[in-house]
Write a protein that holds these residues in place. Structure first.
Motif, PDB file in Angstrom:
ATOM      1  N   ASP A 138       0.810  -1.220   0.000  1.00 16.95           N
ATOM      2  CA  ASP A 138       0.000   0.000   0.000  1.00 16.95           C
ATOM      3  C   ASP A 138       0.843   1.270   0.000  1.00 16.95           C
ATOM      4  O   ASP A 138       0.312   2.368  -0.205  1.00 16.95           O
ATOM      5  CB  ASP A 138      -0.927   0.019   1.220  1.00 16.95           C
ATOM      6  CG  ASP A 138      -2.048  -0.996   1.095  1.00 16.95           C
ATOM      7  OD1 ASP A 138      -2.469  -1.269  -0.041  1.00 16.95           O
ATOM      8  OD2 ASP A 138      -2.490  -1.526   2.132  1.00 16.95           O
ATOM      9  N   ARG A 139       2.143   1.123   0.230  1.00 15.46           N
ATOM     10  CA  ARG A 139       3.020   2.289   0.220  1.00 15.46           C
ATOM     11  C   ARG A 139       3.245   2.758  -1.211  1.00 15.46           C
ATOM     12  O   ARG A 139       3.321   1.963  -2.154  1.00 15.46           O
ATOM     13  CB  ARG A 139       4.373   1.952   0.859  1.00 15.46           C
ATOM     14  CG  ARG A 139       4.282   1.457   2.298  1.00 15.46           C
ATOM     15  CD  ARG A 139       3.906   2.579   3.262  1.00 15.46           C
ATOM     16  NE  ARG A 139       4.857   3.669   3.190  1.00 15.46           N
ATOM     17  CZ  ARG A 139       6.049   3.688   3.799  1.00 15.46           C
ATOM     18  NH1 ARG A 139       6.432   2.644   4.519  1.00 15.46           N
ATOM     19  NH2 ARG A 139       6.849   4.729   3.692  1.00 15.46           N
ATOM     20  N   ASP A 140       3.379   4.062  -1.399  1.00 18.92           N
ATOM     21  CA  ASP A 140       3.593   4.615  -2.732  1.00 18.92           C
ATOM     22  C   ASP A 140       5.023   4.354  -3.212  1.00 18.92           C
ATOM     23  O   ASP A 140       5.946   4.154  -2.412  1.00 18.92           O
ATOM     24  CB  ASP A 140       3.350   6.129  -2.722  1.00 18.92           C
ATOM     25  CG  ASP A 140       1.892   6.480  -2.485  1.00 18.92           C
ATOM     26  OD1 ASP A 140       1.032   5.629  -2.809  1.00 18.92           O
ATOM     27  OD2 ASP A 140       1.615   7.577  -1.967  1.00 18.92           O
ATOM     28  N   ARG A 175      -0.567  -1.019  -9.770  1.00 17.71           N
ATOM     29  CA  ARG A 175      -0.308  -2.155  -8.897  1.00 17.71           C
ATOM     30  C   ARG A 175      -0.977  -3.419  -9.445  1.00 17.71           C
ATOM     31  O   ARG A 175      -0.411  -4.507  -9.384  1.00 17.71           O
ATOM     32  CB  ARG A 175      -0.796  -1.891  -7.482  1.00 17.71           C
ATOM     33  CG  ARG A 175      -0.257  -2.918  -6.490  1.00 17.71           C
ATOM     34  CD  ARG A 175      -1.009  -2.966  -5.195  1.00 17.71           C
ATOM     35  NE  ARG A 175      -1.204  -1.639  -4.617  1.00 17.71           N
ATOM     36  CZ  ARG A 175      -1.922  -1.421  -3.523  1.00 17.71           C
ATOM     37  NH1 ARG A 175      -2.491  -2.443  -2.898  1.00 17.71           N
ATOM     38  NH2 ARG A 175      -2.083  -0.218  -3.048  1.00 17.71           N
TER      39      ARG A 175
END
Length: 328
Positions: A138-140, A175
């Motif tokens: 979920d991290r960019d 993603r």
């Protein structure tokens, strides 16, 4: 139960999986101190060898990565590699303020220049590792992307499920596409099955196009047949056309015949155009033979015009012989 027997029972329990489960949660173990933390787990059978390579003069390839610096981002997964140590994956996580802000995953056989800076926390349960990395997706930016790469290389079956979740609706497009790619590259038959669920059911035409590409990257039995079925059945012309292109890239016996057959059944001009181009991409002379067969056959004029153009681009002896034949 007397005291000595109770002690033996407790010792046995601590040596079992339930004892390991009593270890502090992996997330807490990782966050215990800032800096690089690492652990080793079994790698996926299809993951190949992951390392960084420097190509010197003469084509000599030297393996070796650094956790920090430009070499940290130059890793390559060689799915044909079978060297000692590739069966084990080394996962490296950088922690700042209790949060993972960098992820690396290389084969244990890959030399790491600054590995002495790592705090090792073996043993780690593979399922817990997948769960921690899944949250990191979920991290960019680079963190989320590298977390997906690390998950893909895990030998644990849960890695396939994690990648499929990341490929599903509701996740960011980039993603989803990356997760589909890794399902095809590293997850075998189960990965192919997961890809096909998206390729057949997702309402997003562009996503289905990417799913077809991901399926074409799979080495699982049935990959070519699945892509061929999509070329026949998908409602979107662009998806059918992309499927024909990737069929040619898969180097399967009979691909030339299947693509020529598509020319006869297709009503979409754009798909026919893609099919002719796909024929031109076949190697070992099959492309030239197929294009010549199209020119000799009963195809629409515009199809023959494209076949003539791509045949001329090949500049092969077979093409020149055909031109000599028809011009005399």
């Amino acid at each position: 139960m007397n005291l000595s027997k109770a002690g033996l029972w407790l010792l046995a329990a601590l040596c079992t999986g339930s004892g390991l489960a009593a270890e502090p949660d992996l997330k807490a173990r990782i966050a215990a101190a800032d800096g690089w933390v690492g652990y080793r787990i079994a790698a996926a059978a299809d993951a190949g060898e992951s390392c960084c390579y420097t190509i010197a003069r003469g084509g000599q390839r030297t393996a070796g990565c650094r956790l920090d610096g430009k070499a940290a981002h130059g890793s390559t997964i060689d799915t044909s590699a079978r060297s000692p140590g590739r069966e084990t994956l080394a996962v490296y996580l950088h922690v700042t303020g209790g949060t993972i802000d960098q992820v690396r995953a290389w084969s244990a056989s890959c030399p790491v220049e600054d590995a002495d800076a790592v705090r090792w926390i073996d043993p780690v349960e593979p399922a817990q590792s997948v769960a921690v990395l899944d949250r990191a997706t979920d991290r960019d930016g680079d963190v989320g992307e590298q977390a997906l790469v690390a998950i893909a290389q895990h030998g644990d079956a849960g890695a396939t499920a994690a990648l499929e979740r990341n490929a599903g609706p509701g996740r960011p497009r980039e993603r989803r596409e990356q997760a589909l790619f890794w399902l095809g590259q590293t997850r075998g038959a189960d990965g192919l099955t997961a890809i096909l669920r998206q390729a057949r059911n997702d309402p997003d035409r562009k996503l289905r196009e990417h799913a077809v590409f991901a399926a074409s990257q799979s080495r699982a039995d049935g990959a070519y047949a699945a892509v061929h079925a999509i070329a026949r059945e998908d409602a979107a012309a662009s998806v059918r056309g992309r499927a024909l292109f990737w069929m040619a890239q898969m180097d399967a016996p009979g691909a030339d015949r299947d693509i020529v057959a598509a020319l006869s059944r297709e009503t979409s001009e754009s798909v026919r155009e893609e099919a002719v181009f796909a024929l031109s991409q076949l190697d070992d002379g099959r492309g030239e033979d197929a294009l010549i067969a199209v020119l000799r056959g009963d195809q629409p004029r515009e199809v023959k015009q494209r076949a003539l153009f791509w045949l001329g681009q090949s500049d092969s002896p077979r093409a020149l012989a055909f031109f000599d034949e028809v011009l005399h």
